[in-house]
Write an enzyme that holds these catalytic residues in place. Structure first.
Site, PDB file in Angstrom:
ATOM      1  CB  SER A   8      -9.794  -5.504   1.956  1.00 50.12           C
ATOM      2  OG  SER A   8     -10.688  -5.168   0.908  1.00 50.12           O
ATOM      3  CG  HIS A  31      -8.595  -1.316   2.641  1.00 50.87           C
ATOM      4  ND1 HIS A  31      -7.713  -0.262   2.509  1.00 50.87           N
ATOM      5  CD2 HIS A  31      -8.798  -1.787   1.383  1.00 50.87           C
ATOM      6  CE1 HIS A  31      -7.393  -0.105   1.231  1.00 50.87           C
ATOM      7  NE2 HIS A  31      -8.043  -1.020   0.514  1.00 50.87           N
ATOM      8  CG  ASP A  33     -10.807  -2.172  -1.636  1.00 51.82           C
ATOM      9  OD1 ASP A  33      -9.839  -1.377  -1.725  1.00 51.82           O
ATOM     10  OD2 ASP A  33     -10.711  -3.303  -1.125  1.00 51.82           O
ATOM     11  CG  MET A  35     -13.305  -1.071  -6.756  1.00 56.07           C
ATOM     12  SD  MET A  35     -12.948  -2.756  -7.304  1.00 56.07           S
ATOM     13  CE  MET A  35     -11.953  -3.355  -5.937  1.00 56.07           C
ATOM     14  CG  HIS A  64      -7.901   1.716  -2.141  1.00 56.88           C
ATOM     15  ND1 HIS A  64      -7.479   0.437  -2.487  1.00 56.88           N
ATOM     16  CD2 HIS A  64      -7.354   2.546  -3.068  1.00 56.88           C
ATOM     17  CE1 HIS A  64      -6.724   0.506  -3.572  1.00 56.88           C
ATOM     18  NE2 HIS A  64      -6.639   1.767  -3.953  1.00 56.88           N
ATOM     19  CG  MET A  66      -8.994   1.334  -6.557  1.00 54.94           C
ATOM     20  SD  MET A  66      -9.116  -0.405  -6.125  1.00 54.94           S
ATOM     21  CE  MET A  66     -10.070  -0.254  -4.617  1.00 54.94           C
ATOM     22  CG  MET A 135      -2.416  -0.119  -5.649  1.00 53.43           C
ATOM     23  SD  MET A 135      -3.598  -0.694  -4.407  1.00 53.43           S
ATOM     24  CE  MET A 135      -4.199  -2.223  -5.119  1.00 53.43           C
ATOM     25  N   GLY A 140      -8.469  -3.631  -8.519  1.00 52.00           N
ATOM     26  CA  GLY A 140      -9.734  -4.033  -9.136  1.00 52.00           C
ATOM     27  C   GLY A 140     -10.378  -5.261  -8.518  1.00 52.00           C
ATOM     28  N   GLY A 142     -10.029  -8.624  -5.439  1.00 42.08           N
ATOM     29  CA  GLY A 142      -9.379  -9.311  -4.333  1.00 42.08           C
ATOM     30  C   GLY A 142      -8.880 -10.667  -4.792  1.00 42.08           C
ATOM     31  CG  ASP A 173      -4.940  -2.870  -1.089  1.00 33.73           C
ATOM     32  OD1 ASP A 173      -5.298  -4.054  -0.919  1.00 33.73           O
ATOM     33  OD2 ASP A 173      -5.725  -1.969  -1.456  1.00 33.73           O
ATOM     34  N   GLY A 174      -2.938  -5.871  -1.565  1.00 32.53           N
ATOM     35  CA  GLY A 174      -3.071  -6.843  -2.642  1.00 32.53           C
ATOM     36  C   GLY A 174      -2.195  -8.064  -2.418  1.00 32.53           C
ATOM     37  N   GLY A 175      -2.835  -9.210  -2.206  1.00 36.09           N
ATOM     38  CA  GLY A 175      -2.086 -10.450  -2.054  1.00 36.09           C
ATOM     39  C   GLY A 175      -1.312 -10.552  -0.751  1.00 36.09           C
TER      40      GLY A 175
HETATM   41  C1  DX5 Z   1      -7.826  -4.595  -4.806  1.00 38.57           C
HETATM   42  C2  DX5 Z   1      -8.224  -3.933  -3.521  1.00 38.57           C
HETATM   43  C3  DX5 Z   1      -7.763  -4.658  -2.333  1.00 38.57           C
HETATM   44  C4  DX5 Z   1      -8.318  -6.049  -2.172  1.00 38.57           C
HETATM   45  C5  DX5 Z   1      -7.255  -6.892  -1.515  1.00 38.57           C
HETATM   46  O1  DX5 Z   1      -7.972  -3.719  -5.844  1.00 38.57           O
HETATM   47  O2  DX5 Z   1      -7.698  -2.630  -3.454  1.00 38.57           O
HETATM   48  O3  DX5 Z   1      -7.983  -3.902  -1.143  1.00 38.57           O
HETATM   49  O4  DX5 Z   1      -9.488  -6.110  -1.400  1.00 38.57           O
HETATM   50  O5  DX5 Z   1      -7.684  -8.202  -1.455  1.00 38.57           O
HETATM   51  P1  DX5 Z   1      -6.665  -9.402  -1.190  1.00 38.57           P
HETATM   52  O6  DX5 Z   1      -6.069  -9.160   0.169  1.00 38.57           O
HETATM   53  O7  DX5 Z   1      -7.537 -10.598  -1.248  1.00 38.57           O
HETATM   54  O8  DX5 Z   1      -5.629  -9.360  -2.265  1.00 38.57           O
HETATM   55 ZN    ZN Z   2      -7.801  -1.585  -1.516  1.00 39.33          ZN
END
Ligand code: DX5
Ligand code: ZN
Length: 222
Positions: A8, A31, A33, A35, A64, A66, A135, A140, A142, A173-175
């Site tokens: 990402s 990826h 994002d 937003m 992605h 959002m 998710m 929202g 990272g 996606d996320g963590g």
């Molecule tokens: C969060 C995004 C993710 C984010 C993931 O809303 O959709 O794509 O960049 O970041 P990490 O891998 O640091 O959790």
């Molecule tokens: Zn994402």
């Protein structure tokens, strides 16, 4: 399974984007994002920036969205050449029509669900999508912690796909990190977004390879 690793660029240095994209050339998709500070409480960039990323990236884009009102905005990202466009189920007025429009333009159509959104609504329409994004944090930002409570939903979606003979990709996606990717792979994910785990590493290429190897090993065990 050959796991896909999609770094990402939310975790990249935005003013050095060309160099940051070059660093992930060995990954599968970049990826991206998007937003809108409305669907989520954060703001990144829109189509003009994504068009430049598309022109610059050595690998295809996994966008992605959002954003509110994807029915209106998502097709534009497919038109600018993104390989994959994922919108949120919670935001779409007519997810099936939107997915068909995205495919009609030539993109892979993806649908995302937040941690609190059930997966059942997607069971009967799996064939309309090329990718489902489960998710594993609240969208929202990272750098948040992986939510293991989303794994039963992922596992159930994998089971539905298997039963229905669907080849839909299941993305998380996320963590996602070296410590958490195995859980998601074992629960049935095949496509992994990682922001901080890739761009926060000293050796970005080694991080991509390490995540892919870890996911492959875990999916064989699972
Ligand atoms: C969060 C995004 C993710 C984010 C993931 O809303 O959709 O794509 O960049 O970041 P990490 O891998 O640091 O959790
Ligand atoms: Zn994402």
């Amino acid at each position: 399974m050959n796991p896909r690793i999609n770094p990402s660029i939310l975790a990249a240095d935005f003013v050095n984007m060309q160099a940051e994209l070059a660093r992930i050339a060995s990954a599968d998709f970049a990826h991206v994002d998007v937003m809108d500070n409305h669907f989520v409480p954060n703001l990144t960039f829109g189509p003009q920036m994504v068009e430049r990323i598309q022109a610059t990236s050595p690998i295809p884009l996994d966008v992605h969205l959002m954003i509110t009102d994807p029915d209106r905005w998502a097709p534009g990202y497919a038109e600018l050449g993104a390989a994959s466009v994922t919108f949120h189920l919670e935001a779409a007025a007519d997810p099936v029509s939107l997915a068909r429009r995205l495919r009609g333009i030539g993109a892979r159509a993806g649908v995302a669900i937040k941690p609190g959104t059930a997966g059942e609504a997607l069971y009967d329409i799996l064939d309309e999508f090329d990718q489902i994004l489960v998710m594993t944090v609240e969208p929202g930002f990272g750098g948040q912690g992986f939510m293991p409570e989303t794994m039963p939903k992922l596992r159930a979606l994998r089971e539905q796909a298997r039963r229905r003979g669907s080849d839909v990709w299941l993305q998380v996606d996320g963590g996602i990190s070296f410590d958490t990717i195995a859980q998601a792979a074992e629960a049935g994910a095949d496509t992994f977004v990682a922001g901080s785990a890739v761009y926060g590493a000293d050796d970005v290429e080694a991080a991509v390879t390490g995540l892919r190897d870890r996911a492959r090993a875990a999916s064989l065990e699972g």
